[in-house]
Design a protein around this motif. Sequence first.
Motif, PDB file in Angstrom:
ATOM      1  N   LEU A 211       0.873  -1.173   0.000  1.00  0.00           N
ATOM      2  CA  LEU A 211       0.000   0.000   0.000  1.00  0.00           C
ATOM      3  C   LEU A 211       0.912   1.226   0.000  1.00  0.00           C
TER       4      LEU A 211
ATOM      5  N   GLY B  69       1.905   5.437  -0.952  1.00  0.00           N
ATOM      6  CA  GLY B  69       1.389   6.803  -1.001  1.00  0.00           C
ATOM      7  C   GLY B  69       2.178   7.683  -0.057  1.00  0.00           C
TER       8      GLY B  69
ATOM      9  N   LYS C 106      -3.245   6.243   4.227  1.00  0.00           N
ATOM     10  CA  LYS C 106      -2.744   4.872   4.389  1.00  0.00           C
ATOM     11  C   LYS C 106      -2.952   4.364   5.819  1.00  0.00           C
ATOM     12  N   THR C 107      -2.486   5.125   6.804  1.00  0.00           N
ATOM     13  CA  THR C 107      -2.626   4.688   8.192  1.00  0.00           C
ATOM     14  C   THR C 107      -4.089   4.663   8.613  1.00  0.00           C
TER      15      THR C 107
ATOM     16  N   ASP D  88       2.945  -1.015   9.106  1.00  0.00           N
ATOM     17  CA  ASP D  88       2.760   0.395   8.783  1.00  0.00           C
ATOM     18  C   ASP D  88       4.120   1.097   8.807  1.00  0.00           C
ATOM     19  N   GLU D  89       4.656   1.388   7.625  1.00  0.00           N
ATOM     20  CA  GLU D  89       5.917   2.103   7.461  1.00  0.00           C
ATOM     21  C   GLU D  89       7.063   1.470   8.272  1.00  0.00           C
TER      22      GLU D  89
ATOM     23  N   CYS E  71       2.502  -1.307   4.196  1.00  0.00           N
ATOM     24  CA  CYS E  71       2.263   0.102   3.932  1.00  0.00           C
ATOM     25  C   CYS E  71       3.615   0.807   3.905  1.00  0.00           C
TER      26      CYS E  71
ATOM     27  N   GLN F   2       6.347   4.096   2.035  1.00  0.00           N
ATOM     28  CA  GLN F   2       6.672   5.212   1.142  1.00  0.00           C
ATOM     29  C   GLN F   2       7.939   4.914   0.350  1.00  0.00           C
TER      30      GLN F   2
ATOM     31  N   LEU G 166      -2.390   5.035  -3.124  1.00  0.00           N
ATOM     32  CA  LEU G 166      -3.414   5.965  -2.654  1.00  0.00           C
ATOM     33  C   LEU G 166      -2.978   7.406  -2.880  1.00  0.00           C
TER      34      LEU G 166
ATOM     35  N   SER H  67      -3.379   0.438  -9.269  1.00  0.00           N
ATOM     36  CA  SER H  67      -3.260  -0.863  -8.618  1.00  0.00           C
ATOM     37  C   SER H  67      -2.886  -1.911  -9.659  1.00  0.00           C
TER      38      SER H  67
END
Length: 232
Positions: free
Chosen positions: A32, A34, A40-41, A158-159, A190, A192, A207, A215
Amino acid sequence: MLEVAQVNQHYGSSHTLRGISLKLARGECLALLGRNGVGKTTLLKCLMGVLPVSSGTITFEGRDITRLKPHQRAAAGIAYVPQGREIFARLSVEENLLMGMASLSGARAAIIKQEIFTLFPVLKEMLQRRGGDLSGGQQQQLAIARALLQEPRLIIFDEPTEGIQPSIIKDIERVIRLLRQRGDIGILLCEQYFDFAHALADHFVVLSRGEVVASGGHAAMDSGDVRRHLAV
């Protein structure tokens, strides 16, 4: 395994997620992507039940979990490694790990604990150190280890590379790659950092402003276009 269908989420008058849909199969890694602030979070917190959705459905292994509470989703087999790690800073490394093993029997806990030390040998050397005294990279390894001790069928990152030194990023990449190769766990990553995600993921969802703008698999993704969505 995981299916998100037309999920919308509002925060006050702000429409933070707009018709988000995605699918993740067992044994696959979905990235994921963005930049900061695109939702995202927020989406991950909706998947974990920390934030409610305004509309749409979240299905896990054929079960509608849209209205389940976070502990019910964890019990269903979903683990979450949050942004910022959120370990228990005043507890020792061992005590943090014990929190992840709360639902395991004694025999199974001993086996999986050794598996975790194989993945993260540095943690075995620091069992009595307080979590808050570890480096950022070591705390990230502890957060991932704690999540894996739940024996999840889906793990959400998450990151995981945020603020982490390159040597630890390599260790985290190695662990995610090993999990993916097992074939029995779904991974939602997720990120960057495009190169990190690109090396690990089977499929990608990008996103922007709370909605999906691209996607697909590797062949369908234009790396230049994706990088433009990640640029500040």
